[in-house]
Design an enzyme around this catalytic site. Sequence first.
Site, PDB file in Angstrom:
ATOM      1  N   GLY A   1      -6.920  -0.051   2.830  1.00  0.00           N
ATOM      2  CA  GLY A   1      -8.028   0.780   3.277  1.00  0.00           C
ATOM      3  C   GLY A   1      -7.697   1.680   4.437  1.00  0.00           C
ATOM      4  O   GLY A   1      -6.765   2.474   4.371  1.00  0.00           O
ATOM      5  N   LEU A   2      -8.461   1.520   5.542  1.00  0.00           N
ATOM      6  CA  LEU A   2      -8.260   2.398   6.676  1.00  0.00           C
ATOM      7  C   LEU A   2      -8.275   1.612   7.973  1.00  0.00           C
ATOM      8  O   LEU A   2      -8.838   0.528   8.055  1.00  0.00           O
ATOM      9  CB  LEU A   2      -9.283   3.536   6.706  1.00  0.00           C
ATOM     10  CG  LEU A   2     -10.736   3.277   7.055  1.00  0.00           C
ATOM     11  CD1 LEU A   2     -10.955   3.228   8.553  1.00  0.00           C
ATOM     12  CD2 LEU A   2     -11.592   4.388   6.487  1.00  0.00           C
TER      13      LEU A   2
ATOM     14  N   TYR B   1       0.630   1.085  12.957  1.00  0.00           N
ATOM     15  CA  TYR B   1       0.419  -0.052  13.844  1.00  0.00           C
ATOM     16  C   TYR B   1      -1.019  -0.521  13.718  1.00  0.00           C
ATOM     17  O   TYR B   1      -1.948   0.298  13.625  1.00  0.00           O
ATOM     18  CB  TYR B   1       0.706   0.346  15.301  1.00  0.00           C
ATOM     19  CG  TYR B   1       0.294  -0.715  16.292  1.00  0.00           C
ATOM     20  CD1 TYR B   1       1.023  -1.902  16.399  1.00  0.00           C
ATOM     21  CD2 TYR B   1      -0.823  -0.556  17.089  1.00  0.00           C
ATOM     22  CE1 TYR B   1       0.629  -2.898  17.290  1.00  0.00           C
ATOM     23  CE2 TYR B   1      -1.208  -1.536  17.987  1.00  0.00           C
ATOM     24  CZ  TYR B   1      -0.489  -2.705  18.075  1.00  0.00           C
ATOM     25  OH  TYR B   1      -0.877  -3.697  18.946  1.00  0.00           O
TER      26      TYR B   1
ATOM     27  N   LEU C   1      -5.107   5.992   6.722  1.00  0.00           N
ATOM     28  CA  LEU C   1      -5.501   5.473   5.415  1.00  0.00           C
ATOM     29  C   LEU C   1      -4.278   5.092   4.604  1.00  0.00           C
ATOM     30  O   LEU C   1      -3.272   5.798   4.631  1.00  0.00           O
ATOM     31  CB  LEU C   1      -6.275   6.528   4.613  1.00  0.00           C
ATOM     32  CG  LEU C   1      -7.754   6.650   4.931  1.00  0.00           C
ATOM     33  CD1 LEU C   1      -7.960   7.614   6.060  1.00  0.00           C
ATOM     34  CD2 LEU C   1      -8.490   7.097   3.705  1.00  0.00           C
TER      35      LEU C   1
ATOM     36  N   CYS D   1       2.691   6.993  10.423  1.00  0.00           N
ATOM     37  CA  CYS D   1       2.524   7.445   9.039  1.00  0.00           C
ATOM     38  C   CYS D   1       3.668   8.351   8.590  1.00  0.00           C
ATOM     39  O   CYS D   1       3.521   9.155   7.671  1.00  0.00           O
ATOM     40  CB  CYS D   1       1.170   8.119   8.853  1.00  0.00           C
ATOM     41  SG  CYS D   1      -0.202   7.021   9.275  1.00  0.00           S
TER      42      CYS D   1
ATOM     43  N   ARG E   1       0.842  -1.192   0.000  1.00  0.00           N
ATOM     44  CA  ARG E   1       0.000   0.000   0.000  1.00  0.00           C
ATOM     45  C   ARG E   1       0.877   1.242   0.000  1.00  0.00           C
ATOM     46  O   ARG E   1       2.085   1.158   0.212  1.00  0.00           O
ATOM     47  CB  ARG E   1      -0.920   0.021   1.221  1.00  0.00           C
ATOM     48  CG  ARG E   1      -0.150   0.128   2.528  1.00  0.00           C
ATOM     49  CD  ARG E   1      -0.981   0.662   3.667  1.00  0.00           C
ATOM     50  NE  ARG E   1      -0.323   0.481   4.937  1.00  0.00           N
ATOM     51  CZ  ARG E   1       0.722   1.180   5.383  1.00  0.00           C
ATOM     52  NH1 ARG E   1       1.257   2.117   4.635  1.00  0.00           N
ATOM     53  NH2 ARG E   1       1.248   0.941   6.559  1.00  0.00           N
TER      54      ARG E   1
END
Length: 183
Positions: A129-130, A55, A117, A147, A49
Amino acid sequence: MQDFTARRTADTPDEIWLLEHPPVYTQGQAGKPEHLIAATDIPVMPIDRGGQITYHGPGQVVAYVLVDLRRRGYGIRELVTRMEQAVIDLLAAHGVAAGRLAGAPGVYVGGAKIAALGLRVKHGCTYHGLAFNVDMDLAPFAAINPCGYAGMAVTQCRDLGVKLSLQQAEQLLARALQRAIYL
């Protein structure tokens, strides 16, 4: 989800998969190893992704969004906006004001990330996805730059006074995502 996406045809219905992962860090394709800032016994899994490291663990709802963007008639940025809005709307229904941060996909409450995301698009179809923090141990986030943002605070529904079981959060998130994605 990779196999599902590879086998899709123009007629394959879109799907949303909801699950809960055991403790794991996932490192996106562009992920930089320096964003893991402390050693832990939690495995780090490289995945395909976008995004950096995050995490996943018990008490977090992960929604894999398997959408044919060509059929929907909008692009990835619009899908991200719709997914973020689904979480923002879900939290607003529980009295929590959430929003976006410029240049940092996800949903934030008071500057702390509550939903991350990360997506992949292949042949016009999305997967991954999320991740929505509901009622979990947030301590593992201290070992990473969430992130890719040093010092990024994270939060969860429980700490905001939103008392939802994981099953309730899954149902609410699924409905919110369906409304947002399939408008």
